[in-house]
Design a protein around this motif. Structure first.
Motif, short mmCIF file in Angstrom:
data_model
loop_
_atom_site.label_atom_id
_atom_site.label_comp_id
_atom_site.label_asym_id
_atom_site.label_seq_id
_atom_site.Cartn_x
_atom_site.Cartn_y
_atom_site.Cartn_z
N GLY A 8 0.81 -1.21 0.00
CA GLY A 8 0.00 0.00 0.00
C GLY A 8 0.84 1.25 0.00
N THR A 9 2.08 1.15 -0.41
CA THR A 9 2.99 2.30 -0.40
C THR A 9 2.55 3.34 -1.43
N LYS A 10 2.34 4.55 -0.97
CA LYS A 10 2.03 5.68 -1.84
C LYS A 10 3.10 6.74 -1.63
N ALA A 11 3.73 7.12 -2.70
CA ALA A 11 4.89 8.00 -2.60
C ALA A 11 4.54 9.36 -2.01
N GLY A 12 5.49 9.93 -1.27
CA GLY A 12 5.39 11.30 -0.79
C GLY A 12 6.31 12.17 -1.61
N PRO A 13 5.88 12.63 -2.79
CA PRO A 13 6.80 13.24 -3.75
C PRO A 13 7.30 14.62 -3.37
N LEU A 14 6.58 15.35 -2.55
CA LEU A 14 6.95 16.73 -2.29
C LEU A 14 8.28 16.86 -1.55
N LEU A 15 8.56 15.93 -0.62
CA LEU A 15 9.77 16.02 0.18
C LEU A 15 10.83 15.02 -0.25
N ARG A 16 10.49 14.16 -1.20
CA ARG A 16 11.36 13.04 -1.53
C ARG A 16 12.73 13.50 -2.03
N GLY A 49 -11.30 0.05 3.09
CA GLY A 49 -11.59 0.21 4.51
C GLY A 49 -10.36 0.49 5.34
N GLU A 50 -10.57 0.50 6.66
CA GLU A 50 -9.49 0.78 7.61
C GLU A 50 -9.02 -0.52 8.23
N PHE A 51 -7.71 -0.66 8.39
CA PHE A 51 -7.14 -1.89 8.94
C PHE A 51 -5.80 -1.55 9.59
N ALA A 52 -5.31 -2.48 10.40
CA ALA A 52 -4.08 -2.26 11.15
C ALA A 52 -2.85 -2.39 10.26
N ARG A 53 -1.78 -1.78 10.72
CA ARG A 53 -0.46 -1.93 10.12
C ARG A 53 0.54 -2.31 11.20
N THR A 54 1.64 -2.91 10.79
CA THR A 54 2.74 -3.15 11.72
C THR A 54 3.94 -2.34 11.28
N LEU A 55 4.46 -1.52 12.20
CA LEU A 55 5.69 -0.79 11.96
C LEU A 55 6.86 -1.68 12.41
N TRP A 64 18.81 -6.27 15.55
CA TRP A 64 17.81 -6.04 16.61
C TRP A 64 16.56 -5.46 15.99
N THR A 65 15.41 -6.07 16.29
CA THR A 65 14.16 -5.69 15.62
C THR A 65 13.07 -5.40 16.63
N GLU A 66 12.35 -4.32 16.38
CA GLU A 66 11.18 -3.95 17.19
C GLU A 66 9.98 -3.81 16.27
N ASN A 67 8.80 -4.21 16.78
CA ASN A 67 7.55 -4.08 16.03
C ASN A 67 6.50 -3.44 16.90
N ILE A 68 5.63 -2.67 16.28
CA ILE A 68 4.49 -2.10 16.98
C ILE A 68 3.33 -2.00 16.00
N ALA A 69 2.14 -2.42 16.43
CA ALA A 69 0.96 -2.39 15.58
C ALA A 69 0.29 -1.02 15.66
N LEU A 70 -0.10 -0.50 14.51
CA LEU A 70 -0.72 0.82 14.41
C LEU A 70 -2.17 0.69 13.96
N LYS A 71 -2.98 1.65 14.34
CA LYS A 71 -4.41 1.62 14.02
C LYS A 71 -4.67 1.66 12.52
N ASN A 72 -3.96 2.51 11.82
CA ASN A 72 -4.10 2.62 10.36
C ASN A 72 -2.83 3.25 9.80
N GLY A 73 -2.87 3.69 8.56
CA GLY A 73 -1.67 4.18 7.91
C GLY A 73 -1.41 5.67 8.04
N ALA A 74 -2.17 6.38 8.84
CA ALA A 74 -1.94 7.82 9.01
C ALA A 74 -0.56 8.05 9.61
N HIS A 75 0.14 9.07 9.09
CA HIS A 75 1.52 9.26 9.55
C HIS A 75 1.59 9.66 11.02
N ARG A 76 0.47 10.11 11.60
CA ARG A 76 0.48 10.49 13.02
C ARG A 76 0.79 9.29 13.91
#
Length: 273
Positions: A8-16, A49-55, A64-76
């Motif tokens: 689901g990657t959508k580019a952020g072209p303005l700052l890229r 729809g809305e679904f979880a993501r894992t960072l 060394w790896t860390e994971n955290i589940a996020l509510k959705n894909g909003a950058h907040r």
């Protein structure tokens, strides 16, 4: 068809263009602290729809790896999760490398990195090998433990984070991996990878010599206190609950997707990775 992950990657072209590109083959980091980050979608067979993501955050030098589940894909949510991840790391975070998704390439996260004087680099579009360390963990850690089901409820989100709290201990303290350290020429004249001896991320962090005395003591106590068998049983218990909550739901969505119009079906399949 077997259910697979969807990008689901959508580019952020303005700052890229303002962020340094880091390519596969660039020299490896020699000390812990520089991490690759990525998001894994828990959407099942459709992006609707809305679904979880894992960072996922993986240190390049130690694994060394860390994971955290996020509510959705909003950058907040990524912005809120990064300080939590930073606090969990046993060493100082010095830099992050991401793909070109807008959840990472945005003013908020770049500003957060700048305030901490962190290096911020990005991969080339459509070159997943540029983020090989974290891409590997997406499969070996996230999909292996959380599967390909659709998670879209608060209960499932909570269970994912409970799962990752256990997985991080087993992965970082007890799971040995090898690391590519160069190439050699075999008897047929072909360049082949050379790997070091298997070690856990915990052992690699200890060997790096960057731990403070307090952090080294904390990790040693954690290592001594954990029973790997009990840890595995607890992981399986949470996985069983996730399967109970999401398997039938995901199968029903998948069946509905397969009955979609031919053009719609091709659209979904083209996004599979």
């Amino acid at each position: 068809m077997r259910l697979t992950g969807i990008s689901g990657t959508k580019a952020g072209p303005l700052l890229r263009t303002s962020i340094t590109v880091r390519k596969a083959g660039d020299e490896h980091e020699q000390v812990p602290g520089f991490c690759e980050i990525d998001l894994v979608l828990h959407c099942g067979p459709t992006l609707k729809g809305e679904f979880a993501r894992t960072l996922t955050v993986t240190d390049v030098h130690t694994g060394w790896t860390e994971n955290i589940a996020l509510k959705n894909g909003a950058h907040r949510w990524v912005l809120e999760a990064m300080p939590i991840i930073e606090a969990r790391l046993p060493f100082r975070l010095t830099g992050i490398d991401s793909d070109n998704g807008g959840e990472f390439i945005n003013e908020a996260l770049i500003g957060w990195a700048g305030e901490r004087d962190l290096f911020f680099t990005r991969s080339r579009p459509y070159h997943s090998n540029d983020n090989a360390h974290v891409e590997q963990k997406n499969g070996d850690v996230v999909r292996r433990h959380a599967f390909h089901y659709r998670y879209d409820t608060p209960t499932e989100l909570r269970l994912l984070n409970e799962l990752y709290a256990l997985v991080r201990v087993r992965l970082n303290l007890f799971t040995a991996t090898t690391k590519a350290i160069g190439y050699r020429v075999n008897r047929n004249g072909k360049n082949v990878r050379v790997y070091d001896q298997p070690r856990t991320p915990y052992q690699r962090v200890i060997d790096s010599g960057v731990l403070t005395a307090e952090k080294a003591t904390e990790l040693a106590r954690m290592f001594d206190a954990v029973n790997p068998a009990d840890l595995t049983r607890d992981i399986i218990a949470i996985q069983t609950r996730l399967i109970h909550l999401a398997a039938a739901k995901t199968a029903a969505i998948s069946a509905g997707t397969s009955r979609a119009k031919p053009g719609e079906a091709r659209t979904h399949l083209s996004r599979a990775s």
